[in-house]
Design a protein around this motif. Structure first.
Motif, PDB file in Angstrom:
ATOM      1  N   CYS A 197     -11.748  -5.658  32.940  1.00 19.96           N
ATOM      2  CA  CYS A 197     -13.112  -5.209  33.222  1.00 19.96           C
ATOM      3  C   CYS A 197     -13.103  -4.053  34.210  1.00 19.96           C
ATOM      4  N   ALA A 198     -11.941  -3.712  34.763  1.00 17.92           N
ATOM      5  CA  ALA A 198     -11.842  -2.609  35.722  1.00 17.92           C
ATOM      6  C   ALA A 198     -12.210  -1.294  35.050  1.00 17.92           C
ATOM      7  N   VAL A 199     -12.920  -0.451  35.777  1.00 22.01           N
ATOM      8  CA  VAL A 199     -13.367   0.814  35.189  1.00 22.01           C
ATOM      9  C   VAL A 199     -12.317   1.915  35.334  1.00 22.01           C
ATOM     10  N   HIS A 200     -11.270   1.646  36.108  1.00 22.00           N
ATOM     11  CA  HIS A 200     -10.213   2.635  36.296  1.00 22.00           C
ATOM     12  C   HIS A 200      -8.861   1.996  36.001  1.00 22.00           C
ATOM     13  N   ARG A 201      -7.880   2.850  35.766  1.00 23.28           N
ATOM     14  CA  ARG A 201      -6.558   2.355  35.406  1.00 23.28           C
ATOM     15  C   ARG A 201      -5.496   3.368  35.834  1.00 23.28           C
ATOM     16  N   MET A 211      -2.630   5.593  30.130  1.00 22.85           N
ATOM     17  CA  MET A 211      -3.120   6.837  30.726  1.00 22.85           C
ATOM     18  C   MET A 211      -3.879   6.519  32.003  1.00 22.85           C
ATOM     19  N   SER A 212      -3.623   7.285  33.066  1.00 31.78           N
ATOM     20  CA  SER A 212      -4.282   7.064  34.340  1.00 31.78           C
ATOM     21  C   SER A 212      -5.712   7.596  34.312  1.00 31.78           C
ATOM     22  N   THR A 213      -6.641   6.815  34.811  1.00 29.61           N
ATOM     23  CA  THR A 213      -8.031   7.233  34.986  1.00 29.61           C
ATOM     24  C   THR A 213      -8.464   6.777  36.374  1.00 29.61           C
ATOM     25  N   LEU A 214      -7.774   7.268  37.378  1.00 30.21           N
ATOM     26  CA  LEU A 214      -8.013   6.833  38.736  1.00 30.21           C
ATOM     27  C   LEU A 214      -9.326   7.390  39.274  1.00 30.21           C
ATOM     28  N   PRO A 215      -9.959   6.664  40.197  1.00 38.06           N
ATOM     29  CA  PRO A 215     -11.204   7.167  40.782  1.00 38.06           C
ATOM     30  C   PRO A 215     -10.921   8.312  41.744  1.00 38.06           C
ATOM     31  N   THR A 216     -11.980   8.886  42.281  1.00 37.35           N
ATOM     32  CA  THR A 216     -11.799   9.902  43.307  1.00 37.35           C
ATOM     33  C   THR A 216     -11.057   9.289  44.488  1.00 37.35           C
ATOM     34  N   LEU A 217     -10.444  10.123  45.294  1.00 38.07           N
ATOM     35  CA  LEU A 217      -9.626   9.636  46.391  1.00 38.07           C
ATOM     36  C   LEU A 217     -10.457   8.867  47.416  1.00 38.07           C
ATOM     37  N   LEU A 218      -9.789   7.985  48.137  1.00 38.27           N
ATOM     38  CA  LEU A 218     -10.449   7.201  49.175  1.00 38.27           C
ATOM     39  C   LEU A 218     -11.039   8.118  50.241  1.00 38.27           C
ATOM     40  N   THR A 219     -12.112   7.656  50.866  1.00 33.50           N
ATOM     41  CA  THR A 219     -12.726   8.391  51.960  1.00 33.50           C
ATOM     42  C   THR A 219     -12.833   7.475  53.175  1.00 33.50           C
ATOM     43  N   ASP A 220     -13.395   7.998  54.257  1.00 35.94           N
ATOM     44  CA  ASP A 220     -13.564   7.190  55.461  1.00 35.94           C
ATOM     45  C   ASP A 220     -14.623   6.112  55.287  1.00 35.94           C
ATOM     46  N   ARG A 221     -15.321   6.093  54.131  1.00 34.47           N
ATOM     47  CA  ARG A 221     -16.316   5.057  53.840  1.00 34.47           C
ATOM     48  C   ARG A 221     -15.792   4.026  52.857  1.00 34.47           C
ATOM     49  N   SER A 222     -14.518   4.065  52.520  1.00 31.62           N
ATOM     50  CA  SER A 222     -13.927   3.117  51.566  1.00 31.62           C
ATOM     51  C   SER A 222     -13.449   1.855  52.275  1.00 31.62           C
ATOM     52  N   ALA A 223     -13.465   0.756  51.542  1.00 31.46           N
ATOM     53  CA  ALA A 223     -12.811  -0.492  51.954  1.00 31.46           C
ATOM     54  C   ALA A 223     -11.777  -0.792  50.877  1.00 31.46           C
ATOM     55  N   LEU A 224     -10.527  -0.914  51.262  1.00 28.11           N
ATOM     56  CA  LEU A 224      -9.435  -0.996  50.286  1.00 28.11           C
ATOM     57  C   LEU A 224      -8.830  -2.390  50.237  1.00 28.11           C
ATOM     58  N   PHE A 225      -8.742  -2.942  49.031  1.00 29.25           N
ATOM     59  CA  PHE A 225      -8.139  -4.249  48.794  1.00 29.25           C
ATOM     60  C   PHE A 225      -7.019  -4.077  47.771  1.00 29.25           C
ATOM     61  N   LEU A 226      -5.856  -4.663  48.060  1.00 29.30           N
ATOM     62  CA  LEU A 226      -4.670  -4.422  47.247  1.00 29.30           C
ATOM     63  C   LEU A 226      -3.936  -5.716  46.916  1.00 29.30           C
ATOM     64  N   ASP A 227      -3.666  -5.916  45.638  1.00 27.81           N
ATOM     65  CA  ASP A 227      -2.724  -6.949  45.198  1.00 27.81           C
ATOM     66  C   ASP A 227      -1.314  -6.452  45.529  1.00 27.81           C
ATOM     67  N   PHE A 228      -0.326  -7.330  45.411  1.00 22.00           N
ATOM     68  CA  PHE A 228       1.047  -6.938  45.755  1.00 22.00           C
ATOM     69  C   PHE A 228       1.943  -6.815  44.520  1.00 22.00           C
ATOM     70  N   ASP A 229       2.296  -7.934  43.900  1.00 26.51           N
ATOM     71  CA  ASP A 229       3.224  -7.920  42.764  1.00 26.51           C
ATOM     72  C   ASP A 229       2.639  -7.186  41.572  1.00 26.51           C
ATOM     73  N   LEU A 234     -20.528  -4.655  43.647  1.00 29.37           N
ATOM     74  CA  LEU A 234     -20.935  -4.159  44.962  1.00 29.37           C
ATOM     75  C   LEU A 234     -20.954  -2.630  45.030  1.00 29.37           C
ATOM     76  N   GLY A 235     -20.810  -1.978  43.878  1.00 27.38           N
ATOM     77  CA  GLY A 235     -20.901  -0.530  43.828  1.00 27.38           C
ATOM     78  C   GLY A 235     -19.587   0.195  44.021  1.00 27.38           C
ATOM     79  N   GLY A 236     -18.479  -0.543  43.980  1.00 27.66           N
ATOM     80  CA  GLY A 236     -17.170   0.048  44.181  1.00 27.66           C
ATOM     81  C   GLY A 236     -16.401   0.228  42.891  1.00 27.66           C
ATOM     82  N   ALA A 237     -15.062   0.241  43.005  1.00 29.95           N
ATOM     83  CA  ALA A 237     -14.207   0.551  41.859  1.00 29.95           C
ATOM     84  C   ALA A 237     -13.053  -0.436  41.751  1.00 29.95           C
ATOM     85  N   GLY A 238     -12.804  -0.902  40.534  1.00 33.75           N
ATOM     86  CA  GLY A 238     -11.622  -1.694  40.231  1.00 33.75           C
ATOM     87  C   GLY A 238     -10.585  -0.810  39.570  1.00 33.75           C
ATOM     88  N   ILE A 239      -9.318  -1.008  39.942  1.00 34.08           N
ATOM     89  CA  ILE A 239      -8.220  -0.222  39.367  1.00 34.08           C
ATOM     90  C   ILE A 239      -7.205  -1.183  38.761  1.00 34.08           C
TER      91      ILE A 239
END
Length: 246
Positions: A220-224, A1-19, A207-212
């Motif tokens: 340990c991620a708070v979102h999925r 089940m998806s539990t995604l955080p609120t949408l990104l804003t202009d104050r977000s820093a986004l880091f993404l895995d690939f595979d 650092l006060g952000g969100a893991g997906i």
């Protein structure tokens, strides 16, 4: 089940895995099918976030670059051992002695079909997705090969076991990005699918952000979210969020 955080804003820093995060996993690393709209999506997110987007992957640069060519984003490769900043500055961890691990990996790959040995600039990987029954053999073989070297670490992932430096991780790479413009002072978000991404989740949440976490499995991620398609849809939705007024 998806539990995604609120949408990104202009104050977000986004880091993404690939595979397994942006693109679905395949039987072989070179068989991954990259969605046609992925690179344009990353370009638009990069612009939306004023450059505060970076890919953080276990792949070698020469391996992933052709899939998203031409490369034009900050990134950390080989679990953070090689890192290219937003200013184009390139950092590389000191290559380690991988001879024993490579020799052991090639020896069992020669005896068993379905094993794939990958030699990167600072690490190596032994893939067993085509021979899942050989997982234990792969792990014990590489663990034995590096047992006497305290600078090397065994890293287990989805159908792969890797040997890398104990001094590098995706979490440390994200921490380094967060000390630089344009990432510094923003709220970090990191999406990944594997146990190799847990260090990144821990850092962004500290650092006060969100893991997906993409897909199933303990984390340990708070979102999925369920799969890469769901993550890409969420990222696309974030493009339409109104920029905050100063």
């Amino acid at each position: 089940m998806s539990t995604l955080p609120t949408l990104l804003t202009d104050r977000s820093a986004l880091f993404l895995d690939f595979d397994g995060t942006l693109a679905d996993l395949a039987q072989r690393p070179d068989s991954v099918v990259v969605p046609l709209d992925l690179a344009p999506l990353l370009d638009r997110l990069h612009e939306r976030l004023n450059g505060a987007l970076a890919l953080v992957t276990g792949r070698a640069r020469h391996d992933i670059e052709p899939m998203l060519s031409p490369w034009r984003w900050p990134a950390a490769f080989e679990h953070g051992a090689l890192r290219e900043s937003a200013l184009g500055l390139f950092e590389q961890a000191q290559p380690l002695g991988l001879a024993a691990a490579l020799e052991a990996a090639h020896a069992i790959a020669a005896r068993h079909e379905g094993l794939l040995v990958e030699h990167k600039r600072t690490s190596m990987a032994l893939h067993f997705r085509l021979a899942p029954a050989l997982e234990a053999l792969c792990v014990t073989t590489l663990a034995s090969a590096i047992a006497s070297d305290p600078e090397l670490q065994l890293l287990r992932g989805k159908a792969v076991v890797e040997v890398k430096s104990v001094r590098v991780s995706k979490g440390k790479a994200i921490e380094a990005f967060m000390q630089e413009a344009p990432f510094a002072g923003r709220e970090p978000v990191f999406a990944g699918d594997d146990v190799t991404d847990e260090a990144g989740f821990e850092v962004v949440q500290r650092l006060g952000g969100a893991g997906i976490k993409v897909g199933d499995g303990p984390t340990c991620a708070v979102h999925r979210c369920d799969n890469p398609e769901a993550l890409r849809s969420w990222l696309s939705e974030s493009l339409h969020v109104q920029t905050a007024t100063p």
